[in-house]
Design an enzyme around this catalytic site. Sequence first.
Site, PDB file in Angstrom:
ATOM      1  N   LYS A  11      62.466  52.735  46.860  1.00 58.06           N
ATOM      2  CA  LYS A  11      61.393  52.277  47.756  1.00 58.06           C
ATOM      3  C   LYS A  11      61.889  51.116  48.622  1.00 58.06           C
ATOM      4  O   LYS A  11      63.060  51.064  48.960  1.00 58.06           O
ATOM      5  CB  LYS A  11      60.149  51.909  46.944  1.00 58.06           C
ATOM      6  CG  LYS A  11      59.768  53.000  45.930  1.00 58.06           C
ATOM      7  CD  LYS A  11      58.405  52.825  45.364  1.00 58.06           C
ATOM      8  CE  LYS A  11      58.190  53.849  44.270  1.00 58.06           C
ATOM      9  NZ  LYS A  11      56.812  53.992  43.895  1.00 58.06           N
ATOM     10  N   GLU A  97      53.366  57.643  48.967  1.00 57.12           N
ATOM     11  CA  GLU A  97      53.178  56.405  49.739  1.00 57.12           C
ATOM     12  C   GLU A  97      53.242  56.691  51.244  1.00 57.12           C
ATOM     13  O   GLU A  97      52.607  56.008  52.037  1.00 57.12           O
ATOM     14  CB  GLU A  97      54.196  55.354  49.274  1.00 57.12           C
ATOM     15  CG  GLU A  97      53.785  54.791  47.914  1.00 57.12           C
ATOM     16  CD  GLU A  97      54.924  54.429  46.989  1.00 57.12           C
ATOM     17  OE1 GLU A  97      56.050  54.208  47.456  1.00 57.12           O
ATOM     18  OE2 GLU A  97      54.670  54.379  45.765  1.00 57.12           O
ATOM     19  N   SER A 210      55.312  57.077  36.829  1.00 58.56           N
ATOM     20  CA  SER A 210      55.426  56.176  35.671  1.00 58.56           C
ATOM     21  C   SER A 210      56.303  56.734  34.547  1.00 58.56           C
ATOM     22  O   SER A 210      55.984  56.565  33.371  1.00 58.56           O
ATOM     23  CB  SER A 210      54.036  55.798  35.158  1.00 58.56           C
ATOM     24  OG  SER A 210      53.319  55.114  36.161  1.00 58.56           O
TER      25      SER A 210
HETATM   26  C1  PEP Z   1      57.949  57.388  42.786  1.00 57.77           C
HETATM   27  O1  PEP Z   1      58.117  56.463  43.553  1.00 57.77           O
HETATM   28  O2  PEP Z   1      58.130  58.549  43.183  1.00 57.77           O
HETATM   29  C2  PEP Z   1      57.499  57.119  41.417  1.00 57.77           C
HETATM   30  C3  PEP Z   1      57.323  58.125  40.619  1.00 57.77           C
HETATM   31  O3  PEP Z   1      57.305  55.782  41.073  1.00 57.77           O
HETATM   32  P1  PEP Z   1      57.063  55.230  39.576  1.00 57.77           P
HETATM   33  O4  PEP Z   1      58.116  55.850  38.680  1.00 57.77           O
HETATM   34  O5  PEP Z   1      57.235  53.747  39.696  1.00 57.77           O
HETATM   35  O6  PEP Z   1      55.692  55.643  39.171  1.00 57.77           O
END
Ligand code: PEP
Length: 250
Positions: A11, A97, A210
């Site tokens: 990100k 996002e 997550s």
């Molecule tokens: C993602 O950015 O695609 C993602 C799954 O983030 P996280 O693992 O932090 O939930």
Amino acid sequence: MSKHLLIGNWKMNLLPEEATNLISQYATLTKNSKQTQVGIAPTFLAISAVLAESLHNNLWIGSQNAHHEKDGAFTGEVSAAMLKTIGCSFSLTGHSECRHLLNESQDLINKRSSGVLDYQLKLVYCFGETLAEKEAGLRSQVLLDQLLPIMELINEKNQEQLILAYEPVWAIGTGKVATIQDIKDSVSEINEIVKNTKPFCKPPILYGGSVKPDNYQQILAVQGISGALVGGASLKYEQFLELYKISENS
Ligand code: PEP
């Protein structure tokens, strides 16, 4: 057996120097991997530095998004063609996002995805329902709406470029993980859509949302899941190391 995939999405984090420090740890870790393909998507700013640091090893380096046009007046964008030329292996498209914070439409995401395929990058296509859609019983409809236009882009020649990343929006960065039953149900619906549209295509399906060392073993054990798309845990070497070990030993 094809390799498990573990794709990290960094990100909007890490300056080039921080990114190269972390990637050099990942490059050492994955040098002799048996059954895991690791891919990392840094910011556009850090891609060149990360590529230079990870040359000649097993890591895929990719981008978090890509523009479909080769070049031109598209302020703020980087093209799939440019990313391919500097040595990227893949690009994400459709990340939640981008859909929900930046309001990218499905139409734009289709165009971006088509550019990624046209310029021979692997397409890590992200899709999944919001909490409101889940609670309204709309998950199956969302899967259809978000998958059908992408399956239309797939043919016998580019099918191996496709990687599907199912990411329930309510599970991303929230610490909430879909239940194993939810993941199983979604995987079987995804497979059904793929089979009904492009029966020759067998894309790997990743779960995202997550993913952490304490839940990954169970997720990876779900039939039809080939790996994970990981945000937060890919920024912390110790956590990523644990995910990698689970992947190598499952
Ligand atoms: C993602 O950015 O695609 C993602 C799954 O983030 P996280 O693992 O932090 O939930």
